[in-house]
Design an enzyme around this catalytic site. Structure first.
Site, PDB file in Angstrom:
ATOM      1  N   ASP A 162       0.787  -1.246   0.000  1.00 42.75           N
ATOM      2  CA  ASP A 162       0.000   0.000   0.000  1.00 42.75           C
ATOM      3  C   ASP A 162       0.818   1.296   0.000  1.00 42.75           C
ATOM      4  O   ASP A 162       1.763   1.432   0.785  1.00 42.75           O
ATOM      5  CB  ASP A 162      -0.858   0.085   1.268  1.00 42.75           C
ATOM      6  N   ARG A 186      -8.515  -0.718  11.062  1.00 40.99           N
ATOM      7  CA  ARG A 186      -7.193  -0.238  10.627  1.00 40.99           C
ATOM      8  C   ARG A 186      -7.264   0.786   9.489  1.00 40.99           C
ATOM      9  O   ARG A 186      -8.303   1.054   8.937  1.00 40.99           O
ATOM     10  CB  ARG A 186      -6.328  -1.417  10.203  1.00 40.99           C
ATOM     11  N   GLU A 229     -10.987  -1.970   3.798  1.00 38.74           N
ATOM     12  CA  GLU A 229      -9.630  -1.513   4.120  1.00 38.74           C
ATOM     13  C   GLU A 229      -9.383  -0.137   3.481  1.00 38.74           C
ATOM     14  O   GLU A 229     -10.057   0.265   2.539  1.00 38.74           O
ATOM     15  CB  GLU A 229      -8.600  -2.513   3.578  1.00 38.74           C
TER      16      GLU A 229
HETATM   17  N1  DQQ Z   1      -2.313  -3.701   3.891  1.00 35.62           N
HETATM   18  C1  DQQ Z   1      -1.847  -3.250   5.152  1.00 35.62           C
HETATM   19  C2  DQQ Z   1      -3.064  -3.045   5.994  1.00 35.62           C
HETATM   20  C3  DQQ Z   1      -4.127  -2.863   4.991  1.00 35.62           C
HETATM   21  C4  DQQ Z   1      -3.745  -3.807   3.896  1.00 35.62           C
HETATM   22  C5  DQQ Z   1      -0.878  -4.255   5.698  1.00 35.62           C
HETATM   23  C6  DQQ Z   1      -4.357  -3.467   2.568  1.00 35.62           C
HETATM   24  O1  DQQ Z   1      -2.920  -1.938   6.858  1.00 35.62           O
HETATM   25  O2  DQQ Z   1      -5.412  -3.123   5.508  1.00 35.62           O
HETATM   26  O3  DQQ Z   1       0.245  -4.395   4.854  1.00 35.62           O
HETATM   27  O4  DQQ Z   1      -3.594  -3.973   1.498  1.00 35.62           O
END
Ligand code: DQQ
Length: 476
Positions: free
Chosen positions: A40, A157, A222
């Site tokens: 991300d 999150r 997300e």
């Molecule tokens: N990638 C992160 C998280 C999110 C997810 C972890 C989305 O915070 O929800 O690497 O690709």
């Protein structure tokens, strides 16, 4: 072009930089670290006249895990210089098991990052200033230790923070078990003490969706991002493996969605817009891979950042175009016989009576490999047929498509960015699909008109070779 050090080391697994440099699938003008895994985009922010990009990064190899924040800086959003890793998990801290995704805002003359620590999922902050290479994690972390009491959530999150008057608001990715994804809204006066308000909006899982994986089923949303666009508000979420948007009115701190759509229908995820770019809304996304975990490890790198995408609202339509800065990457202008693995192509196609009309890309001289990008009139879809994209059986060759309809007499206007294994497709400024393809043949570089069930006409064709962005990237 920015030159300089590339402090992110090559994979401890030992894939030599020379192998990565020679890898035909490795993008040349998209941002990605010197080696290893990235996912991300995190905390993209324009700060002190530079664009900063952070991203989920695993320093241990080209696989997901041990999340850190990688960091790169740019003066124009297309040429990047790598900086040292911005944040690592703190042993014994709230982020001991990973510095997950988040955002950054300007506060008190500096920058505050707001992100998720895991096991359990909680929200943390860190502050920085100057070149944003040194981050101080707040000793009082986590600033939000967990979901509101008694709330049974499918996840908690990926904060996105903005200011309304004197109040900071936070949108948090979440979802209600068995019901559907949601964005939880919090408020704060100082970015440190947060109070829960209510859900900004609640979604609904598809009928009969299995809740085995909350993200795949739509039970969990997300990476929310929320901001005004024209006279509406746009919420971006990542769920069910795609990035979607909800557009609507925003009153009493609730979003009233009026329309829903897709931000990208391909190998693209966890999109987030850049803070502090004034009237401009610049969107970034993680370009995911389409080959096995083993192939990614063997390559020594995985994932890439999309090109900057500018969002606008035209009437009720979300317009998506590559940021104008992308044109700086154009090299030699090519003619009708354009061919290559790193190209920008602009084509206008009158589908006439054809049932399918578009382009063939990365065509091998003997036609053993080719990828079709076309409008399917009957199915009302924009499709990417990858079934012959590679003779390598390990490459993902599944069809990719999304809803798309041309108006009466409207030509298909394609803007396509080829970069090694990346194919970023913009259609008529309102549809995007990012595909991954891994042609095995070095000569699979041809471009041609495609039609089926009738004759289509190419009314405009322009192409450019694209310049690699950072010679420094591979020399760590
Ligand atoms: N990638 C992160 C998280 C999110 C997810 C972890 C989305 O915070 O929800 O690497 O690709």
């Amino acid at each position: 072009m920015l030159a300089g050090a590339a402090p992110l080391a090559a994979a401890p697994g030992g894939v030599p930089p020379s192998k990565m440099a020679a890898d035909p699938h490795r993008p040349q003008y998209h941002l990605l670290p010197a080696a290893n895994w990235m996912n991300d985009p995190n905390a993209p922010i324009y700060w002190q006249e530079k664009y900063h990009m952070f991203y989920q990064y695993n320093p241990n190899g080209a696989f997901w895990g041990d999340m850190h924040w990688g960091h790169a800086v740019s003066e124009d959003m297309v040429h990047w210089k790598h900086l040292p890793m911005a944040m690592a998990p703190t042993p014994g801290g709230a982020d001991k098991d990973g510095v997950f995704s988040g955002c950054a805002v300007m506060d008190k003359g500096g920058v505050t990052a707001v992100y998720t620590g895991v096991n359990p999922e909680s929200q943390c902050i860190a502050t920085s200033s100057g070149d944003l290479t040194a981050w101080n994690k707040f000793p009082g972390n986590p600033v939000i230790a967990g979901p509101p009491q008694g709330m049974d959530v499918a996840g908690f999150r990926d904060p996105a923070v903005w200011k309304e008057g004197d109040i900071w608001l936070m949108a948090l990715g979440s979802g209600f078990r068995g019901k559907g994804g949601a964005v939880l809204l919090y408020e704060s006066k100082d970015l440190r003490r947060w109070s829960y308000l209510h859900p900004l909006v609640i979604g609904r899982m598809k009928e009969g969706a299995s809740a085995k994986d909350p993200v795949d089923s739509g039970e969990m949303w997300e990476c929310p991002d929320f901001f005004p666009l024209g006279n509406k508000h746009l919420l971006i979420i990542s769920t069910e493996r795609v990035v979607k948007y909800l557009l609507g009115g925003y009153a009493d701190r609730h979003l009233q969605p009026e329309t829903m759509g897709g931000i990208d229908f391909g190998s693209y995820y966890a999109a987030r817009t850049m803070t502090n770019t004034g009237e401009r809304r610049i969107l970034w996304g993680w370009i995911t891979e389409g080959r096995s975990v083993e192939a990614q490890r063997a390559a020594g790198w995985s994932g890439a950042m999309s090109l900057p995408r500018e969002l606008k609202l035209l009437g009720a339509q979300v317009q998506m175009r590559p940021a104008a800065e992308v044109e700086k990457l154009r090299g030699k202008r090519l003619g009708a016989d354009a061919a290559g693995a790193c190209l920008e192509i602009q084509a206008e196609i009158d589908p006439g009576e054809a049932m399918q009309a578009g382009l063939k890309l990365r065509v091998a001289p003997d036609r053993s490999e080719q990828t079709l990008v076309y409008y399917d009139r009957q199915a009302r879809l924009l499709c990417v047929d990858r079934s012959q994209s590679s003779t390598d059986a390990g490459a993902d060759r599944a069809m990719q498509s999304g809803p798309f309809v041309l108006g009466r007499g409207e030509p298909l206007r394609l803007r396509i960015f080829l970069d090694g294994s990346v194919v970023e497709i913009f259609a008529n400024d309102r549809f995007c699909l990012t595909a991954r393809i891994y042609p095995a043949g070095a000569r699979s570089t041809g471009v041609a008109l495609y039609s089926s069930g009738g004759t289509a006409k190419m009314t405009l064709f322009e192409a450019w070779e694209m310049r690699p962005i950072s010679a420094d990237r591979l020399t760590s």
